[in-house]
Design a protein around this motif. Structure first.
Motif, PDB file in Angstrom:
ATOM      1  N   ARG A  96       0.812  -1.224   0.000  1.00 54.38           N
ATOM      2  CA  ARG A  96       0.000   0.000   0.000  1.00 54.38           C
ATOM      3  C   ARG A  96       0.840   1.266   0.000  1.00 54.38           C
ATOM      4  O   ARG A  96       1.012   1.903   1.043  1.00 54.38           O
ATOM      5  N   PRO A  97       1.337   1.680  -1.124  1.00 51.23           N
ATOM      6  CA  PRO A  97       2.153   2.900  -1.166  1.00 51.23           C
ATOM      7  C   PRO A  97       1.410   4.144  -0.687  1.00 51.23           C
ATOM      8  O   PRO A  97       2.005   5.021  -0.075  1.00 51.23           O
ATOM      9  N   THR A  98       0.082   4.212  -0.916  1.00 52.81           N
ATOM     10  CA  THR A  98      -0.637   5.424  -0.475  1.00 52.81           C
ATOM     11  C   THR A  98      -0.681   5.490   1.047  1.00 52.81           C
ATOM     12  O   THR A  98      -0.620   6.575   1.627  1.00 52.81           O
ATOM     13  N   LYS A  99      -0.755   4.322   1.674  1.00 55.47           N
ATOM     14  CA  LYS A  99      -0.791   4.316   3.146  1.00 55.47           C
ATOM     15  C   LYS A  99       0.525   4.869   3.690  1.00 55.47           C
ATOM     16  O   LYS A  99       0.543   5.636   4.659  1.00 55.47           O
ATOM     17  N   LEU A 100       1.594   4.492   3.035  1.00 56.88           N
ATOM     18  CA  LEU A 100       2.908   5.019   3.437  1.00 56.88           C
ATOM     19  C   LEU A 100       2.939   6.542   3.248  1.00 56.88           C
ATOM     20  O   LEU A 100       3.437   7.284   4.101  1.00 56.88           O
ATOM     21  N   ALA A 101       2.355   6.997   2.137  1.00 57.71           N
ATOM     22  CA  ALA A 101       2.338   8.445   1.873  1.00 57.71           C
ATOM     23  C   ALA A 101       1.539   9.188   2.947  1.00 57.71           C
ATOM     24  O   ALA A 101       1.983  10.212   3.477  1.00 57.71           O
ATOM     25  N   TYR A 102       0.355   8.651   3.300  1.00 54.84           N
ATOM     26  CA  TYR A 102      -0.459   9.300   4.348  1.00 54.84           C
ATOM     27  C   TYR A 102       0.298   9.321   5.679  1.00 54.84           C
ATOM     28  O   TYR A 102       0.279  10.314   6.398  1.00 54.84           O
ATOM     29  N   VAL A 359      -0.267  -1.008 -18.553  1.00 51.25           N
ATOM     30  CA  VAL A 359      -0.646  -0.123 -17.452  1.00 51.25           C
ATOM     31  C   VAL A 359      -0.556   1.331 -17.908  1.00 51.25           C
ATOM     32  O   VAL A 359      -1.469   2.134 -17.676  1.00 51.25           O
ATOM     33  N   ALA A 360       0.537   1.654 -18.608  1.00 51.43           N
ATOM     34  CA  ALA A 360       0.712   3.032 -19.078  1.00 51.43           C
ATOM     35  C   ALA A 360      -0.428   3.408 -20.020  1.00 51.43           C
ATOM     36  O   ALA A 360      -0.991   4.508 -19.933  1.00 51.43           O
ATOM     37  N   SER A 361      -0.804   2.467 -20.912  1.00 52.40           N
ATOM     38  CA  SER A 361      -1.866   2.799 -21.868  1.00 52.40           C
ATOM     39  C   SER A 361      -3.194   2.989 -21.132  1.00 52.40           C
ATOM     40  O   SER A 361      -3.975   3.877 -21.442  1.00 52.40           O
ATOM     41  N   SER A 362      -3.441   2.171 -20.108  1.00 53.33           N
ATOM     42  CA  SER A 362      -4.715   2.316 -19.386  1.00 53.33           C
ATOM     43  C   SER A 362      -4.762   3.664 -18.679  1.00 53.33           C
ATOM     44  O   SER A 362      -5.792   4.337 -18.667  1.00 53.33           O
ATOM     45  N   ARG A 363      -3.639   4.081 -18.102  1.00 48.19           N
ATOM     46  CA  ARG A 363      -3.620   5.378 -17.407  1.00 48.19           C
ATOM     47  C   ARG A 363      -3.946   6.510 -18.385  1.00 48.19           C
ATOM     48  O   ARG A 363      -4.690   7.423 -18.072  1.00 48.19           O
ATOM     49  N   GLN A 364      -3.370   6.379 -19.564  1.00 52.59           N
ATOM     50  CA  GLN A 364      -3.557   7.437 -20.548  1.00 52.59           C
ATOM     51  C   GLN A 364      -5.016   7.519 -21.021  1.00 52.59           C
ATOM     52  O   GLN A 364      -5.627   8.578 -21.011  1.00 52.59           O
ATOM     53  N   ILE A 365      -5.610   6.353 -21.361  1.00 53.98           N
ATOM     54  CA  ILE A 365      -7.000   6.378 -21.869  1.00 53.98           C
ATOM     55  C   ILE A 365      -7.958   6.825 -20.770  1.00 53.98           C
ATOM     56  O   ILE A 365      -8.864   7.638 -21.008  1.00 53.98           O
ATOM     57  N   LEU A 366      -7.768   6.279 -19.590  1.00 53.09           N
ATOM     58  CA  LEU A 366      -8.726   6.579 -18.517  1.00 53.09           C
ATOM     59  C   LEU A 366      -8.649   8.049 -18.119  1.00 53.09           C
ATOM     60  O   LEU A 366      -9.677   8.710 -17.962  1.00 53.09           O
ATOM     61  N   SER A 367      -7.434   8.582 -17.981  1.00 53.57           N
ATOM     62  CA  SER A 367      -7.308  10.003 -17.609  1.00 53.57           C
ATOM     63  C   SER A 367      -7.926  10.881 -18.690  1.00 53.57           C
ATOM     64  O   SER A 367      -8.635  11.845 -18.391  1.00 53.57           O
ATOM     65  N   ALA A 368      -7.672  10.512 -19.960  1.00 56.96           N
ATOM     66  CA  ALA A 368      -8.183  11.336 -21.063  1.00 56.96           C
ATOM     67  C   ALA A 368      -9.715  11.321 -21.108  1.00 56.96           C
ATOM     68  O   ALA A 368     -10.330  12.196 -21.709  1.00 56.96           O
ATOM     69  N   ASN A 369     -10.317  10.301 -20.498  1.00 52.60           N
ATOM     70  CA  ASN A 369     -11.780  10.202 -20.547  1.00 52.60           C
ATOM     71  C   ASN A 369     -12.453  10.563 -19.227  1.00 52.60           C
ATOM     72  O   ASN A 369     -13.575  10.138 -18.948  1.00 52.60           O
ATOM     73  N   GLY A 370     -11.765  11.331 -18.424  1.00 54.55           N
ATOM     74  CA  GLY A 370     -12.396  11.874 -17.214  1.00 54.55           C
ATOM     75  C   GLY A 370     -12.390  10.965 -16.005  1.00 54.55           C
ATOM     76  O   GLY A 370     -13.109  11.205 -15.033  1.00 54.55           O
ATOM     77  N   TYR A 371     -11.617   9.895 -16.038  1.00 54.99           N
ATOM     78  CA  TYR A 371     -11.507   9.029 -14.856  1.00 54.99           C
ATOM     79  C   TYR A 371     -10.284   9.456 -14.036  1.00 54.99           C
ATOM     80  O   TYR A 371      -9.249   9.809 -14.595  1.00 54.99           O
ATOM     81  N   ALA A 372     -10.436   9.376 -12.712  1.00 59.84           N
ATOM     82  CA  ALA A 372      -9.299   9.693 -11.835  1.00 59.84           C
ATOM     83  C   ALA A 372      -8.962   8.452 -11.010  1.00 59.84           C
ATOM     84  O   ALA A 372      -9.857   7.690 -10.629  1.00 59.84           O
ATOM     85  N   PRO A 373      -7.672   8.239 -10.719  1.00 59.00           N
ATOM     86  CA  PRO A 373      -7.316   7.072  -9.892  1.00 59.00           C
ATOM     87  C   PRO A 373      -7.750   7.330  -8.457  1.00 59.00           C
ATOM     88  O   PRO A 373      -7.572   8.427  -7.953  1.00 59.00           O
ATOM     89  N   TYR A 374      -8.363   6.322  -7.796  1.00 57.93           N
ATOM     90  CA  TYR A 374      -8.842   6.615  -6.437  1.00 57.93           C
ATOM     91  C   TYR A 374      -8.443   5.599  -5.394  1.00 57.93           C
ATOM     92  O   TYR A 374      -8.608   5.827  -4.214  1.00 57.93           O
ATOM     93  N   TYR A 375      -7.963   4.457  -5.786  1.00 61.94           N
ATOM     94  CA  TYR A 375      -7.369   3.576  -4.769  1.00 61.94           C
ATOM     95  C   TYR A 375      -6.433   2.619  -5.478  1.00 61.94           C
ATOM     96  O   TYR A 375      -6.599   2.351  -6.667  1.00 61.94           O
ATOM     97  N   MET A 376      -5.454   2.168  -4.777  1.00 59.37           N
ATOM     98  CA  MET A 376      -4.534   1.227  -5.419  1.00 59.37           C
ATOM     99  C   MET A 376      -3.946   0.278  -4.393  1.00 59.37           C
ATOM    100  O   MET A 376      -3.875   0.579  -3.212  1.00 59.37           O
ATOM    101  N   TYR A 377      -3.555  -0.887  -4.867  1.00 69.44           N
ATOM    102  CA  TYR A 377      -2.790  -1.795  -4.014  1.00 69.44           C
ATOM    103  C   TYR A 377      -1.934  -2.674  -4.901  1.00 69.44           C
ATOM    104  O   TYR A 377      -2.198  -2.836  -6.091  1.00 69.44           O
ATOM    105  N   ARG A 378      -0.902  -3.193  -4.278  1.00 71.45           N
ATOM    106  CA  ARG A 378       0.008  -4.066  -5.012  1.00 71.45           C
ATOM    107  C   ARG A 378      -0.078  -5.455  -4.406  1.00 71.45           C
ATOM    108  O   ARG A 378      -0.482  -5.611  -3.256  1.00 71.45           O
TER     109      ARG A 378
END
Ligand code: SF4
Length: 458
Positions: A96-102, A359-378
């Motif tokens: 959980r990198p976001t948990k570390l960031a918080y 992964v890079a392509s998904s980030r690009q398409i989703l961001s371009a279409n108004g989606y924002a990343p909101y949770y992640m885990y590895r």
């Protein structure tokens, strides 16, 4: 393969070594701390490397954190140079990198500096920043916040990549009546532990693998959770695979006030669906999606990058098709093979250098279409050492996913394999209580489990 004079670092260092496809025959690690300096010495296949790092040691907890951090970073640096490979998350191996960031932010530290130091790639640092922005207003770290989870580990068939405890329902159907009795009992005893309810999630497996009357029993028992909390909150049913969608089940969810469902195609290629052992087609997904539309649920779609035989182009087109549906949430998983998965028996390291491009392509398409990343885990053994990211349209993020990933609320979980969590935000402590994975053991031990859970949440 690895020896160290710090026993607690053994697994952490092994996790770093496992990031790389090529691995040394032998790693010998020695640590010592003298006059404010962290000394890490590694001997790797006969070659010696020594490092000295300094950090401000405020207390024992900080000392352990720095000890771990420097050792992992230095091993990562050696292996990265030796094999000419860089990892998307550098030397960060936690899930959980976001948990570390918080945590860093709460301690008044700059997490971006830390991530850079741990060799996290720039685009991933930006991803974390975006997630924290999207989660603002939902992220809430408070004792007594509760999420309620109901586990339904039943599926129509077993997917080739799946390591979850579920088995095809033909093999487990005989357990279902007793399982539902146990769930009803567990839910009624769990009611006293419901405090500030944030969300309810009925997850699988595939909840829609159950027939309508059985599903009705689960929804009706879960209804008491809302009554006890005295409010309605986000209510997800992870319906699951399109081949088991029916009008009757969807109407039932609507009648019980469900607000969010998951329809999971995993891929938009019929060929891949056959390879991974899912008994449905892309056409079935569209039918299920259309069938659901009139009920007005928020819809999540799951996709997986790195499935066998898929090119970057196949995956890219799949994300485009997912976007075209207008789904509120799209979750992009990267294949992770753990023991228990049929595929794991055939492949020991996911040889998929294309996943990072997917992964890079998904980030690009989703961001371009108004989606924002909101949770992640590895996860461990994840293709290309990448991550799973939930994307959302504005204002549609799932509270349950955020609470679970950030571990900011109690998780009151019922059913087989359900892991309850008690989060003490002030003390920085998280306790966990797992239920038996196997259906028979769960059923036979239900009374003991209820008692344990009562004490656990007291
Ligand atoms: S539907 Fe999901 S839980 Fe069920 S077997 Fe497939 S991957 Fe596993």
């Amino acid at each position: 393969m690895l020896t160290t004079n710090c026993a607690f670092l053994e697994n952490e260092l092994l996790d770093v070594a496992r990031l790389f496809k090529r691995r040394p025959e032998a790693i010998v690690h020695k640590f010592r701390f003298e006059e404010g300096v962290f000394y890490n010495v590694f001997e790797i296949d006969g070659e010696k490397f020594s490092f000295e790092d300094r950090g401000q040691v405020l207390n024992e907890l900080v000392f352990k954190r720095l000890e771990r951090r420097f050792a992992k970073l230095r091993l990562y640096d050696i292996l990265s140079k030796k094999y000419g490979e860089e990892m998307p998350w550098g030397a960060l191996t936690g899930i959980r990198p976001t948990k570390l960031a918080y945590t860093e932010m709460e301690n008044g530290n700059d997490y971006i500096e830390l991530f850079k130091r741990m060799r996290v790639r720039e685009d991933n640092i930006a991803l974390i920043e975006n997630i924290i922005k999207t989660q603002a207003g939902i992220y809430e770290k408070k004792d007594d916040n509760t999420d309620f989870f109901v586990s339904l580990p039943f599926c129509p068939s077993k997917c080739a990549y799946c390591s979850f405890i579920t088995a095809p329902i033909e093999k487990t159907r005989s357990f279902l009546p007793a399982y539902l009795d146990c769930l009803e009992k567990e839910i009624s005893f769990a009611l006293d532990s419901v405090k500030n309810l944030r969300s309810v999630y009925i997850g699988g497996g595939t909840p829609f693998a159950l027939d309508t009357p059985d599903l009705k029993r689960v929804l009706s028992a879960t209804e008491k959770v809302f009554q006890k909390a005295g409010k309605r909150v986000e209510y997800t049913v992870e319906a699951g695979r399109p081949d088991v969608f029916t009008e009757g089940k969807l109407r039932l969810l609507k009648d019980y006030g469900v607000t969010r469902i998951c329809i999971n195609p995993q891929t938009f290629s019929d060929e891949t669906l056959k390879i991974i052992g899912r008994k449905h087609t892309v056409e079935d997904f569209y039918k299920a999606f259309e069938m659901s539309e009139k009920y007005g649920f928020l819809v999540n779609i799951d996709l997986i990058a790195g499935l066998e035989g898929e090119s970057v182009d196949t995956f890219f087109k799949g994300v485009e098709k997912a976007v075209e549906t207008g789904a509120d949430n799209i979750t992009v998983h990267c294949l992770s093979l753990k023991s228990g998965a049929k595929l794991k028996e055939e492949i020991s390291y996911i040889e998929n250098t294309l996943v990072s491009d997917m992964v890079a392509s998904s980030r690009q398409i989703l961001s371009a279409n108004g989606y924002a990343p909101y949770y992640m885990y590895r996860q461990k053994y994840q293709a290309g050492n990448n991550e799973n990211v939930g994307w959302t349209k504005a204002g549609k993020a799932c509270v349950y996913n955020i609470d679970v990933m950030e571990e900011t609320a109690d998780n009151l979980a019922v059913g087989a394999n359900a892991i309850s969590k008690r989060v003490f935000t002030q003390k920085g402590l998280i306790n966990r209580l797992g239920a038996p994975k196997d259906l028979r053991t769960y059923i036979e031990n239900i009374d003991g489990l209820i008692e344990k859970k009562r004490n656990f949440f007291e």
